[in-house]
Design an enzyme around this catalytic site. Structure first.
Site, PDB file in Angstrom:
ATOM      1  N   LYS A  30       4.920  -9.528  29.632  1.00 42.82           N
ATOM      2  CA  LYS A  30       6.204  -8.822  29.431  1.00 42.82           C
ATOM      3  C   LYS A  30       6.511  -7.864  30.588  1.00 42.82           C
ATOM      4  O   LYS A  30       7.621  -7.328  30.669  1.00 42.82           O
ATOM      5  CB  LYS A  30       6.177  -8.056  28.107  1.00 42.82           C
ATOM      6  CG  LYS A  30       6.140  -8.977  26.886  1.00 42.82           C
ATOM      7  CD  LYS A  30       6.023  -8.193  25.601  1.00 42.82           C
ATOM      8  CE  LYS A  30       6.082  -9.107  24.385  1.00 42.82           C
ATOM      9  NZ  LYS A  30       4.983 -10.090  24.341  1.00 42.82           N
TER      10      LYS A  30
ATOM     11  N   GLY B 201     -10.886   0.653  19.970  1.00 41.56           N
ATOM     12  CA  GLY B 201     -10.724   0.235  18.576  1.00 41.56           C
ATOM     13  C   GLY B 201      -9.695  -0.858  18.382  1.00 41.56           C
ATOM     14  O   GLY B 201      -9.575  -1.407  17.286  1.00 41.56           O
TER      15      GLY B 201
ATOM     16  N   SER C 101      -7.279  11.140  23.594  1.00 39.72           N
ATOM     17  CA  SER C 101      -6.114  10.431  24.109  1.00 39.72           C
ATOM     18  C   SER C 101      -6.161  10.357  25.631  1.00 39.72           C
ATOM     19  O   SER C 101      -6.521  11.338  26.292  1.00 39.72           O
ATOM     20  CB  SER C 101      -4.831  11.138  23.681  1.00 39.72           C
ATOM     21  OG  SER C 101      -3.712  10.551  24.315  1.00 39.72           O
TER      22      SER C 101
ATOM     23  N   ARG D 268      15.249  -9.225  18.460  1.00 37.63           N
ATOM     24  CA  ARG D 268      15.187  -7.784  18.273  1.00 37.63           C
ATOM     25  C   ARG D 268      15.483  -7.089  19.602  1.00 37.63           C
ATOM     26  O   ARG D 268      15.395  -7.711  20.665  1.00 37.63           O
ATOM     27  CB  ARG D 268      13.802  -7.392  17.747  1.00 37.63           C
ATOM     28  CG  ARG D 268      13.491  -7.956  16.377  1.00 37.63           C
ATOM     29  CD  ARG D 268      12.080  -7.660  15.948  1.00 37.63           C
ATOM     30  NE  ARG D 268      11.085  -8.275  16.827  1.00 37.63           N
ATOM     31  CZ  ARG D 268       9.770  -8.163  16.652  1.00 37.63           C
ATOM     32  NH1 ARG D 268       9.294  -7.460  15.653  1.00 37.63           N
ATOM     33  NH2 ARG D 268       8.945  -8.749  17.489  1.00 37.63           N
TER      34      ARG D 268
ATOM     35  N   ALA E  49      -7.726  -0.453  28.104  1.00 38.64           N
ATOM     36  CA  ALA E  49      -6.967  -1.225  27.115  1.00 38.64           C
ATOM     37  C   ALA E  49      -6.085  -0.342  26.240  1.00 38.64           C
ATOM     38  O   ALA E  49      -5.344  -0.850  25.399  1.00 38.64           O
ATOM     39  CB  ALA E  49      -7.936  -2.024  26.234  1.00 38.64           C
TER      40      ALA E  49
END
Length: 622
Positions: free
Chosen positions: A424, A305, A356, A555, A378
């Site tokens: 990252k 989704g 999950s 941040r 994903a």
């Protein structure tokens, strides 16, 4: 077509038929008169009798010819050279048919048909003239009306066209002749010095790119149309940067291969998006040549989704999977992509499952029932600041969710698993990046256990327009009147579009051998500050004047810049020169798996110290 439109069309065709019947008869008798210098008393009675006898036959044959050549289906308000050619051909065929028909019928059925041969030439001339008058009169009258009684200036949108090629000609013609089109072309810009100073359909070509600001002021331009479909990304960026300073609304054509049958019209124009300002060409991937591994296979997409997951599903659906399984914990977005796929691909075999990846039993049950052969993983938590505040959740979902899927892939004999990773993960400074680096290490470790399965990871930078990314945030802030918040004027990021990211993921699945990390050459990094300012301008505002920009500082966990590969990983080319592969980094697998168990226990205790534990597994994590 609505009922009123059908009625109007039928009325128009009826009037055309009545006119054509009259025109055919007039042309036939006018040809006889012309042959005898328009002196009726000189016309032999036998010729008049022939015209009378053959007229019904000629009418039927000619109307059939006109219909076959689509003289009743063309939009004559937009009539052009092609319509004129069809009209001349139709009249020529009618004259030829009359000549041949009279010759064949003469002497048959007691008919004696005599017509001077020159009459057929005169007939062609008169018929073409009368037909041309009827077909082109409407266009001429509309043009005259717009010239004599133009649209009120208050309702007109003065428009500049960039480009002076065939595309521009088509757009200008449509603006000049179209119904309910308020855009009115007033000037053209083109880089070809041979064209400057000339006119296109009466519209002056006033100069090259450097003249854009001057022309905007001189002609009071409100909108700019970029009518150059074959425009390189870098050139597009240069032009857009000039146009943005004018404050005009910008609209652009997609590339030619996105325009069906190369038909260019105002309907093809779209607003300029931030993607147009990246300054690099879209990554081209010939997926048709590499997607054979998807065909007739059961394919599982976790996180289906999400932005990447849903685009994966769209592109996989095009390549005939035996079954596509959508798996996600969040039902709302998953339901949205399910509805979209059902509508676009009603015959697509599809299963949509909620669950999950953290639930190992749920994952194994899924694999046991459906036996997926290809898995795109994903599902992940990806929001950097939120994960800094909830590091245990990042580890549970990202690391151990990946471990659950990876082991099920091997246990149930799937052929390939493709992990969605991030830049990252390189020298991470935040828990999200560190967790994704651990995910890469997980699949490399599991690869050693299940050697018959190909496990690979795909790294890319920020995805434009994805859920939670900076562009949707900026758009919301601009819509609210500002301010737009940027962490630092110097912060830079690599960007790519969602389709680009997904094409890389799918191609990596085709290349997969085992343990590789694939990386996309994303061009030059982009300053977030520049992106924010560009987006404000594209929205019709002036940065720091209409919409303020506020710098909030980095941040927790954020880098000033991102990397795609650690130095020790190296780079090797693949068949696609924009996709590279990094060599797997060496580490003690047994020690890693042992430390992973301790990390899991710590994560599920929901206590402090998780970041220190991650540091032991990912030494480069700062």
């Amino acid at each position: 077509m609505e009922r009123s439109d059908r009625v109007k069309k039928n009325i128009r065709i009826t009037f055309l038929l009545i006119y054509d019947i009259a025109a055919i008869l007039i042309s036939q008798y006018a040809a006889l008169l012309a042959r005898f210098d328009f002196r009726l008393f000189k016309v032999d009675e036998q010729y008049l009798e022939t015209a009378k006898l053959y007229a019904p036959i000629n009418l039927v044959i000619t109307i059939i010819i006109f219909a076959l050549l689509r003289l009743y289906s063309s939009l004559w308000e937009y009539a052009s050279i092609q319509e004129m050619i069809n009209l001349v051909l139709a009249c020529g065929f009618s004259a030829a048919a009359q000549l041949i028909g009279q010759h064949m019928l003469s002497g048959s059925f007691g008919l004696l048909l005599y017509t001077p041969r020159s009459c057929f030439v005169f007939y062609f001339f008169f018929l073409t003239l009368l037909m041309g008058i009827s077909r082109f009169a409407y266009r001429g009258l509309r043009h005259l009306r717009k010239t004599v009684v133009p649209t009120p200036k208050a309702q007109r949108i003065s428009t500049m066209i960039l480009g002076a090629g065939d595309t521009a000609v088509g757009l200008i013609k449509e603006m000049q002749e179209g119904k309910r089109i308020r855009n009115y072309p007033v000037c053209v810009i083109d880089a070809d010095y041979n064209k400057i100073g000339k006119k296109i359909l009466g519209i002056p070509i006033v100069g090259n790119d450097s003249k854009i600001p001057y022309a905007v002021e001189r002609y009071k331009i409100q909108e700019i149309f970029i009518a150059i479909p074959k425009l390189s990304a870098q050139r597009k960026k240069e032009i857009l940067e000039i146009c943005q300073s004018t404050g005009c609304r910008l609209r652009i054509l997609p590339s030619m291969n996105q325009i069906v049958n190369d038909e260019v019209s105002l309907a093809n124009l779209r607003d300029v998006e931030i993607e147009d300002l990246l300054g690099r060409d879209t990554v081209k991937t010939d997926l048709d040549s590499v997607m054979g591994y998807i065909k007739d296979e059961v394919v599982l997409v976790t996180g289906a989704g999400g932005s990447i997951g849903s685009e994966l599903c769209r592109q996989i659906a095009l390549h005939s999977p035996k079954l596509l399984i959508l798996f996600d914990i969040y039902e709302n977005t998953t339901y949205d992509i399910q509805l979209e796929l059902k509508k676009k691909y009603p015959k697509l075999p599809m299963e949509v499952l909620i669950g999950s990846v953290r639930n190992s039993h749920r994952v194994e049950t899924l694999f046991e029932i459906y036996k997926p052969a290809i898995v795109f993983h994903a599902a992940a938590h990806k929001h950097v600041p939120l994960m800094e505040d909830s590091p245990n959740e990042a580890i549970k979902n990202n690391v151990f969710g990946t471990l659950n899927v990876a082991r099920a892939v091997g246990k149930f004999g799937a052929k390939r698993m493709v992990l969605i990773s991030t830049d990252k993960a390189v020298n991470p400074t935040n828990i999200m990046g560190a967790s994704k680096r651990l995910c890469e290490m997980v699949i490399q470790s599991v690869q050693e256990e299940y050697k018959d399965t190909g496990y690979v990871a795909v790294r890319f930078g920020n995805v434009l327009g994805s859920n939670g990314s900076v562009i949707p945030l900026f758009k919301k802030q601009i819509k609210a009147g500002g301010p737009v918040t940027v962490t630092s004027p110097d912060i830079i990021r690599y960007f790519m579009t969602i389709p680009e990211a997904v094409s890389l993921v799918l191609q990596a699945g085709a290349y997969a051998v085992g343990g590789e990390i694939y990386v996309l050459d994303m061009g030059d990094p982009v300053k977030i500050d520049d992106m924010a300012r560009n987006l404000i301008r594209l929205s019709g505002y002036e940065p720091d004047k209409d919409i303020p920009i506020v710098y909030t500082g980095l941040r927790p966990g954020e880098k000033m810049y991102e990397e795609c590969l650690a130095k020790e990983e190296g780079l090797e080319k693949t068949a696609n020169n924009l996709i590279f592969v990094g060599k797997p980094r060496e580490y003690d697998r047994a020690e890693f798996l042992e430390n992973l168990k301790a990390l899991k226990d710590l994560a599920y205790e929901d206590g402090d110290g998780i970041k220190d534990a991650v540091k032991k597994l990912v030494p480069e994590y700062k």
